[in-house]
Design an enzyme around this catalytic site. Structure first.
Site, short mmCIF file in Angstrom:
data_model
loop_
_atom_site.label_atom_id
_atom_site.label_comp_id
_atom_site.label_asym_id
_atom_site.label_seq_id
_atom_site.Cartn_x
_atom_site.Cartn_y
_atom_site.Cartn_z
CE LYS A 191 0.69 -0.52 9.71
NZ LYS A 191 -0.55 -0.52 8.88
CG ASP A 198 -8.15 -4.75 4.34
OD1 ASP A 198 -9.06 -5.60 4.26
OD2 ASP A 198 -7.24 -4.82 5.18
#
Length: 568
Positions: A141, A234
């Protein structure tokens, strides 16, 4: 917020500047137009990349002192070469994430070879990569903003890696390495060969026990995070990967709240995905582990029902529902959902944190009881609390029933005062009863999103037509009964849609005009009464439209800033 035409004008200005050979000042652009930051960056990157490609196709000039053009020389790269790396510039490609296409891979990135792009989120881009030394496939990432990232974004990105690395659990993706390659911050994690739950549930709903098993494993993982003082904030189906063995893996701790990064959240800042937010998280106030319990209930809701708990055209619409309404029961959307599982979902998604499961582990234990066929824990609620939940879940239906009940009371009192027989008033009483009974199947139809808007328009039309018929059938004087029209216009504001308010106002005025023309009643004796009354309906509608527009104006605030995150 700037309109789309302003944005198009801005792009036209940029193109003209590029044609004149002027250098584009990125920092000034982003400072003056922050709401278009990503689009502007991609435009500049792609334009420079295209021009570089055109220049690279030109033939080399001869020995007249000219030189061939480096195809990437004009690109403002995300990778800034250090002086010690300049000798490798000819062998290593300099690249920008906005320029990579399927044909670009593999791309060398430090000790890794990027094989393909997997996903893009709010802060980073995830690539499938191979560690060149260990020959291990990983997920890598990279901070999406690259060199344009601000200190807060860098801090959040590093906090995500630290939060994930701090938890050891088989259902949380492991972190291998955190590093930086020529200015780009990245981290690598275990590569999960599978699909996210959002993609899976779009194809078909899950069976109840399978969904309970998956959320049970995730709840156990979330409980482990809570024990380390980490709140995910989230949780949603797209942040859960299901591997080939059917095991879920929790990813993306980019918005996680820990003791170390608590300062990154300001009071009133809304972080997360609205459809799965607990009400207190949507208000931007206290965020506790109870928020993750609520989100787990929302994930389970979507897995068994096939749709998110709250649906709306904009984040603000969804936030208003989260704050003021209860989600339709999962069993209402899908009759195959067992009652016990429906009760677990309802308890996890209670508006008040103290009424939810006390922890993610408690939720996990109740899901295990359901899977094993054992009795689940029952939460005790009073009759008033149940009525409050019903009101939040079905505000339009409850408003209708309450309104019809009061009309019925007025009719009965009128019958008693005037000494009229019930038989003589049977048509009015029958019409009122039909009106109330019809509200239930119409509400059931409105649960299905493909019919929702059409059903609402039909419902509003039926209300006005039936009420106008009741006034027509009533015994003069009818003047007091006209109060129903402004009440229906006010009730249409519950939908938070301007078109509904305008529609109800229009058909209410038509109904009033029809009564004026067809009945013999004292309220017709003065023409100015009718004009004043119709004007009052219009003024009421204008006030409602102004309020709705102000609420909808919050969309500009949320879209122009970055207070709602994690929606990707």
């Amino acid at each position: 917020m700037e309109s789309s035409s302003d944005f198009q004008g801005l792009l036209a200005t940029l193109l003209e500047a590029v044609e004149r050979g002027e250098k584009i000042d990125r920092e000034r652009l982003l400072r003056e137009h922050p709401q278009y930051a990503e689009s502007l960056c991609q435009f500049v990157d792609n334009d420079q990349f295209l021009r570089a490609g055109v220049q690279s196709s030109k033939p080399e000039e001869g020995a007249s002192g000219s030189h061939s053009i480096d195809p990437m020389a004009t690109i403002d790269p995300l990778l800034t070469l250090d002086s010690q790396d300049e000798s490798r510039a000819s062998s290593e490609s300099r690249w920008s994430y906005g320029q990579l296409t399927a044909a670009s891979f593999p791309v060398e990135f430090g000790d890794y070879s990027l094989l393909c792009e997997i996903d893009r989120g709010g802060m980073g881009i995830v690539y499938k990569a191979q560690h060149n030394t260990l020959r291990r496939i990983v997920a890598l990432k990279v901070l999406r903003s690259g060199e344009l990232s601000n200190p807060e974004e860098l801090a959040r990105f590093r906090a995500e890696a630290e939060a994930t690395a701090g938890i050891e659990h088989p259902n949380i993706v492991s972190i291998f390495e955190v590093g930086e390659v020529r200015g780009l911050v990245f981290f690598t994690m275990a590569f999960v060969d599978g699909e996210n739950l959002s993609t899976i549930v779009r194809r078909e709903r899950m069976l109840a026990k399978e969904a309970a098993r998956i959320v049970s494993r995730v709840a156990d993982a979330v409980g482990a995070a809570h024990q380390r003082g980490i709140i995910h904030r989230d949780l949603k189906p797209s942040n859960l990967l299901l591997d080939a063995m059917g095991e879920p893996h929790l990813i993306d701790f980019g918005l996680a709240k820990t003791g170390a990064n608590a300062s990154l959240t300001c009071a009133g800042q809304i972080l997360g995905t609205p459809a799965y937010m607990a009400p207190e998280q949507a208000r931007g106030t206290d965020v506790t582990p109870a928020c993750d319990v609520y989100a787990l209930g929302g994930v389970l809701y979507e897995l068994v029902s096939g749709e998110a708990p709250f649906i709306g055209p904009t984040p603000v619409d969804i936030l208003l529902q989260v704050l003021n309404r209860e989600a339709p029961s999962a069993r209402t959307v899908n009759k195959q959902v067992p009652r016990a599982l429906d009760r677990i979902i309802n308890r996890a998604m209670q508006k008040k944190p103290e009424e939810r499961y006390e922890s993610a582990i408690a939720l996990q234990q109740d899901l295990q009881r359901f899977i094993l066929g054992e009795p689940i824990e029952r939460s005790h609620s009073s009759l008033w609390e149940r009525a409050e939940v019903w009101w939040r879940r079905e505000p339009v239906l409850v408003s209708h029933l309450v309104g019809i009940f009061f009309v019925l009371c007025v009719v009965i009192v009128s019958i008693l005062i005037r000494g009229t027989s019930l038989y003589a008033s049977r048509w009015i009483l029958g019409l009122l009863t039909l009106w109330g009974v019809c509200s239930f199947p119409i509400q059931k139809l409105s649960v299905y999103k493909r019919f929702r808007e059409l059903v609402y328009f039909a419902w509003l039309s039926i209300d006005v037509v039936i009420y106008t018929t009741l006034i027509f059938m009533a015994t003069p004087p009818r003047g007091l009964l006209l109060i129903g029209y402004p009440m229906m216009i006010a009730a249409s504001g519950l939908f938070y849609r301007s078109r509904f308010v305008v529609f109800v106002t229009g058909i209410s005025i038509l109904g009033f005009i029809g009564l004026w023309a067809s009945v013999d009643d004292p309220f017709k004796e003065r023409l100015e009464f009718g004009v004043i009354y119709a004007s009052g309906l219009i003024v009421l509608a204008i006030c409602l439209l102004a309020m709705i527009r102000r609420i909808r104006g919050l969309v500009d605030y949320f879209a122009g800033g970055e207070n709602i995150r994690g929606e990707e």
